[in-house]
Design an enzyme around this catalytic site. Structure first.
Site, PDB file in Angstrom:
ATOM      1  N   HIS A 122      41.315  38.381  47.503  1.00 55.09           N
ATOM      2  CA  HIS A 122      40.702  37.417  46.517  1.00 55.09           C
ATOM      3  C   HIS A 122      41.318  36.145  46.816  1.00 55.09           C
ATOM      4  O   HIS A 122      42.605  36.007  47.243  1.00 55.09           O
ATOM      5  CB  HIS A 122      41.013  37.830  45.128  1.00 55.09           C
ATOM      6  CG  HIS A 122      40.665  39.135  44.710  1.00 55.09           C
ATOM      7  ND1 HIS A 122      41.364  40.089  44.957  1.00 55.09           N
ATOM      8  CD2 HIS A 122      39.580  39.557  43.687  1.00 55.09           C
ATOM      9  CE1 HIS A 122      40.708  41.110  44.355  1.00 55.09           C
ATOM     10  NE2 HIS A 122      39.696  40.853  43.630  1.00 55.09           N
TER      11      HIS A 122
ATOM     12  N   ASP B 147      44.823  35.727  45.503  1.00 55.96           N
ATOM     13  CA  ASP B 147      45.772  36.552  45.984  1.00 55.96           C
ATOM     14  C   ASP B 147      46.621  35.976  47.108  1.00 55.96           C
ATOM     15  O   ASP B 147      47.807  36.355  47.551  1.00 55.96           O
ATOM     16  CB  ASP B 147      45.324  38.135  46.889  1.00 55.96           C
ATOM     17  CG  ASP B 147      44.302  38.752  45.895  1.00 55.96           C
ATOM     18  OD1 ASP B 147      44.285  38.776  44.726  1.00 55.96           O
ATOM     19  OD2 ASP B 147      43.309  39.474  46.607  1.00 55.96           O
TER      20      ASP B 147
ATOM     21  N   ASP C 210      35.272  51.095  48.472  1.00 55.34           N
ATOM     22  CA  ASP C 210      36.692  50.919  47.877  1.00 55.34           C
ATOM     23  C   ASP C 210      37.033  52.295  47.477  1.00 55.34           C
ATOM     24  O   ASP C 210      36.932  52.842  46.731  1.00 55.34           O
ATOM     25  CB  ASP C 210      36.674  49.966  46.605  1.00 55.34           C
ATOM     26  CG  ASP C 210      36.969  48.658  46.920  1.00 55.34           C
ATOM     27  OD1 ASP C 210      36.698  48.172  48.066  1.00 55.34           O
ATOM     28  OD2 ASP C 210      37.058  47.703  45.929  1.00 55.34           O
TER      29      ASP C 210
HETATM   30  C1  XUL Z   1      38.887  46.025  39.895  1.00 53.74           C
HETATM   31  C2  XUL Z   1      38.319  46.164  41.562  1.00 53.74           C
HETATM   32  C3  XUL Z   1      38.540  44.913  42.385  1.00 53.74           C
HETATM   33  C4  XUL Z   1      37.593  44.699  43.222  1.00 53.74           C
HETATM   34  C5  XUL Z   1      37.432  43.376  43.578  1.00 53.74           C
HETATM   35  O1  XUL Z   1      38.566  47.223  39.354  1.00 53.74           O
HETATM   36  O2  XUL Z   1      37.964  47.112  42.019  1.00 53.74           O
HETATM   37  O3  XUL Z   1      39.725  44.867  42.976  1.00 53.74           O
HETATM   38  O4  XUL Z   1      37.379  45.549  44.400  1.00 53.74           O
HETATM   39  O5  XUL Z   1      37.508  41.960  42.827  1.00 53.74           O
HETATM   40 CO    CO Z   2      37.374  47.703  43.978  1.00 60.61          CO
END
Ligand code: XUL
Ligand code: CO
Length: 438
Positions: free
Chosen positions: A101, A104, A296
């Site tokens: 981000h 960050d 993710d």
């Molecule tokens: C929050 C989340 C974030 C996103 C990126 O739950 O998953 O870290 O992946 O903003």
């Molecule tokens: Co995420």
């Protein structure tokens, strides 16, 4: 240069018999699996925020982890130290991608102009490190949820000034992503949702969220971004109701606003859990709608109602995830980002190393097991046979659009005894266990 992870040099694959805590037991980066190296199947990425920034604070307590990088106090010095530590870590672990981000990587300044110059100074530094190491950017994003200016949302804020601020941040985050060669740009709607409908104009908020995304696509394409925009669905937290609830909801949104050509989905395991879905459900919804983009990787706790972002260790889940990735044709622009953090009590840098080794080994094993499921063939063959009635006769007519209510009534009048087959769930579960555990 200062070493932040002195407990490891290059982490190597030693095989499943190894007891070395700093070695991979299953992840063998260069091993060829069905035509390509494991590392290309998996495309692991480090999350800048959890790995280099998060200090373990929770609603009941302050930080437990020292992220001052040797007692530094100037935020820009800390930002540069994070770059050094991050690249040292990725190099030692053999992680070839990272995600960030804007907030960050560089601290917010007193003015937006200052924030912007902080960002670009660090982007240049990161760019040098990328050149030296060959490490690549998977995706970038803007943090439009932390600051009080986003208390009512960013794109969905009731306050147009907040919307404009988010747009300015996103413009720079997209530029930084392009400059660093990122192939993805993520929208996670941190505060894009509502707390109560009593104060909410949902129609305007959703229209505005789409407007912001359209601006991002137009700007990104105008500066040469050819990668994918992603939405990362999540049903709740921090807002009571997040608009990007789950994969199916997001697809409806993208199609309504004509954004579906530019956006794919970034599916997060813990977000699926929060939506009451399995990880593989969300991946399947993305795949069958040609919207599978990135992952993710983490895991939640099924007994809790919030996002714990734990490192993934469940091989069963990783196998079903990798099966979906394979069925989707593998990653193109996306990859497997560890959006996961060590527990508050695991406060040492060594714990971060264990966490990544365990996550990488889990998905390496998941990849191998997923291919075993495919090779074994029993599950795929069962599914094929289950739908066999659509390959001939009346089923074929239905599938190929030749049937109508009248023609089907005529058929039933002549053939009204329906014969059923078992779904054999218990049998299939034993097949999977047999493949996983031998
Ligand atoms: C929050 C989340 C974030 C996103 C990126 O739950 O998953 O870290 O992946 O903003
Ligand atoms: Co995420």
């Amino acid at each position: 240069m200062k070493e932040y992870f002195p407990m490891i040099s290059k982490v190597k694959y030693e095989g499943k018999g190894s007891k070395n805590p700093f070695a991979f037991k299953y992840y063998d980066a260069e091993r060829i699996v069905v035509g390509k190296p494991m590392k290309e199947h998996l495309k692991f990425a480090m999350s800048w925020w959890h790995t280099l920034c998060a200090g373990g604070a929770d609603p009941f307590g302050t930080t437990t982890m020292d992220r001052s990088y040797g007692g530094l106090t100037d935020p820009m010095d800390i930002a540069r130290a994070k770059v050094d530590a991050g690249f040292e870590f990725m190099t030692k672990l053999g992680i070839e991608y990272f995600c960030f981000h804007d907030a960050d990587i560089a601290p917010e300044g007193k003015t937006f102009a200052q924030t912007k110059s902080n960002l670009w100074e660090i982007v240049e530094y990161i760019e040098q490190k990328m050149k030296q190491t060959g490490i690549k950017l998977l995706w970038g994003t803007a943090n439009c949820f932390n600051s009080p200016r986003y208390m009512h949302g960013a794109g969905t804020s009731c306050n147009a000034h907040s919307f404009a601020y988010a747009a300015a941040q996103i413009k720079n985050a997209i530029e930084a992503t392009v400059r660093l060669g990122g192939k993805g740009y993520v929208f996670w709607g941190g505060r894009e949702g509502y707390e109560t409908l009593l104060n909410t104009d949902m129609a305007l908020e959703l229209d505005n969220m789409a407007r912001l995304m359209r601006m991002a696509v137009d700007y990104g394409r105008s500066i040469g971004f050819e990668g994918d925009f992603y939405i990362e669905p999540k049903p709740k937290e921090p807002t009571k109701h997040q608009y990007d609830f789950d994969a199916a909801t997001v697809l409806g949104f993208l199609r309504k606003y004509g954004l579906d050509k530019d956006f794919k989905l970034n599916i997060e395991a813990n977000h699926a859990t929060l939506a009451g879905h399995t990880f593989e459900h969300e991946l399947t919804v993305a795949r069958i709608n040609d919207a599978f983009g990135s992952i993710d990787a983490n895991s939640g706790d099924p007994n809790l109602g919030w996002d714990t972002d734990q490192f993934p260790t469940d091989v069963y889940s990783a196998t079903l995830c990798m099966l979906e990735v394979i069925r989707a044709g593998g990653f193109t622009n996306g990859g497997l980002n560890f959006d996961a953090k060590v527990r508050r009590g695991s406060f040492t840098f060594e714990d971060i190393v264990y966490a990544y080794i365990s996550g990488m080994d889990t998905f390496a094993l998941g990849l191998l097991k997923a291919y075993e499921v495919i090779e074994d063939g029993r599950i795929d063959e069962f599914v094929k046979q289950r739908y066999i009635s659509y390959t001939e006769g009346i089923g074929k007519d239905i599938k190929e659009g030749r049937a109508s209510l009248e023609s089907l009534e005529k058929y039933i009048l002549e053939n009204d005894a329906v014969q059923m087959q078992s779904g054999r769930q218990e049998y299939l579960e034993t097949v999977l266990n047999n493949i996983l555990f031998g």
